[in-house]
Design a protein around this motif. Structure first.
Motif, PDB file in Angstrom:
ATOM      1  N   LEU A  13      49.023  44.895  34.581  1.00  0.00           N
ATOM      2  CA  LEU A  13      49.062  45.705  35.393  1.00  0.00           C
ATOM      3  C   LEU A  13      49.620  46.963  36.287  1.00  0.00           C
ATOM      4  O   LEU A  13      49.177  47.632  36.941  1.00  0.00           O
ATOM      5  N   TYR A  32      42.969  38.641  38.296  1.00  0.00           N
ATOM      6  CA  TYR A  32      42.967  39.691  37.936  1.00  0.00           C
ATOM      7  C   TYR A  32      42.771  39.903  39.745  1.00  0.00           C
ATOM      8  O   TYR A  32      43.925  41.233  39.668  1.00  0.00           O
ATOM      9  N   ALA A  38      45.999  42.709  40.799  1.00  0.00           N
ATOM     10  CA  ALA A  38      45.816  44.278  40.937  1.00  0.00           C
ATOM     11  C   ALA A  38      45.236  44.850  42.863  1.00  0.00           C
ATOM     12  O   ALA A  38      46.055  45.920  42.767  1.00  0.00           O
TER      13      ALA A  38
END
Length: 392
Positions: free
Chosen positions: A108, A128, A132
């Protein structure tokens, strides 16, 4: 530096702790609670893997390895990926990481710029979105709950904008156990290629598939190697959670950038873990299959138990999680999980911590002793009966 805001990074202050760990911490020092919470195999690492690690420790093989990981391990990983129709160069298209968690983080950071958008298929693993967010990217939350928790190409296509950099999913899924069907994966691949975006495919549970189903990676389809980032590791299938060993398979130019982050953050994965992983790929498959069969038996028991207590529940095709719908109790996921652990001594994870579409569900892990599972589902049934009777 008199305030908390002055002392620490605003980004990290705004990052919530893991919702999974919150409930795990409630178990510390409590042997009266049955945990269906943390996603960890209840098997020890297969002996052949442990023995190989002992051997290398005895030989004094305790140094750093290449930042990329042992070439011997990368070669074995490439042989393994060939069984799924994917072909990588072990020298520059596979990077060994400190678990799949590090793999997600550095990928990422390597691809996202501030303001970029990443489509995340939810419910999804809890790391996740925070990772991010730390890249100052915008997460586009793709709710899959109306599709039986399996994303569709049509959904993803509709979410793509000129700022979209990537789409990310896990199949088999944590927390739902669902597998994206091959025909849908092919359609998703077409969307990815058409829009020239990255596809992050976490495949950490790929060996834990049931009822004769076989994992399919989106990376196998024509033209997808240039766009696919495969995130995988040894924690789940090989019961090697504490060994912290994972890997990324991706285009060489991306991995050279990921390796910079890996160099500065961790240098390399532990050498004895890498030797253990080599042994697992060469000789650990009999034990993997024994674990998979055991998980399938436990899944069958738990799935039927939830149906019997009147909770709608899709049968998982893989991983070791089940995601029953508890909305008929009239409770939120958080309230249900809290009361379950406090009054009925069973720990589960509320579905809302996994993102959009997870509210009204709980995640139960069946990588737990089957006798404990039987007791746990009986206790859950007691709670469900009590709540539904009150509602009626």
């Amino acid at each position: 530096m008199n305030t908390r805001q002055d002392r620490f990074s605003k980004k990290i202050l705004d990052t919530p702790p893991s919702g999974i760990r919150k409930f795990f911490d409630l178990l510390v020092g409590r042997d009266d609670i049955i945990s269906l919470g943390v996603g960890e195999p209840d098997f020890p690492t297969p002996w052949t893997i442990r023995e190989e690690a002992f051997y290398h420790l005895e030989k004094g093989h305790t140094s750093y390895t290449s930042n990329w990981g042992l070439l011997e391990l990368r070669e074995e990983i490439c042989k393994y990926l060939e069984s799924y129709g994917m072909y990588y160069n072990p020298k520059n298209e596979v990077l060994v990481t400190v678990g799949a968690s590090e793999a997600v983080d550095i990928v990422l950071r390597a691809i996202l710029n501030p303001g970029d958008e990443i489509i995340v298929c939810e419910p999804c693993y809890v790391s996740y979105q925070p990772l991010a967010d730390l890249c100052d990217a915008k997460v586009i939350h793709l709710d899959t709950s109306k599709n039986g928790f399996s994303p569709t190409a049509e959904q993803i296509e509709a979410a793509v904008t000129p700022r979209t950099k990537a789409v990310m999913f896990c199949s088999p899924s944590n927390p739902t156990g669902r597998m994206i069907p091959e025909e849908e994966l092919k359609k998703i691949a077409d969307v990815v290629k058409k829009n020239k975006i990255w596809c992050l495919s976490e495949e950490i549970y790929c060996e834990l598939a049931y009822d004769g189903k076989k994992h399919v990676s989106i990376g196998k389809f024509d033209g997808m190697k240039d766009y696919t980032i495969v995130l995988n590791g040894f924690s789940k299938s090989f019961a090697m959670t504490g060994w912290r060993i994972g890997y990324i398979a991706a285009p060489a130019d991306l991995l050279s950038e990921c390796c910079k982050l890996h160099q500065y953050a961790t240098i390399c994965a532990p050498i004895f873990s890498q030797y253990g992983a080599i042994e697992g790929l060469r000789h650990g498959w009999t034990e993997v299959e024994k674990m998979r069969i055991s998980y399938q038996q436990r899944r069958n028991l738990m799935h039927q138990a939830f149906l019997d207590m009147g909770l709608p529940c899709t049968e998982p095709e893989g991983a070791f999680y089940i995601f029953p719908d508890i909305r008929l109790t009239g409770m939120t996921s958080e309230d249900f999980a809290t009361e379950l652990i406090e009054k009925y001594k069973v720990a589960v994870v509320p579905g809302n911590v996994f993102g959009s579409g997870g509210e009204g569900f709980i995640r139960c892990c069946y990588a737990t002793d089957i006798n404990k599972i039987k007791i746990a589902v009986d206790r859950i049934a007691m709670m469900v009966k009590d709540k539904t009777q009150k509602n009626n």
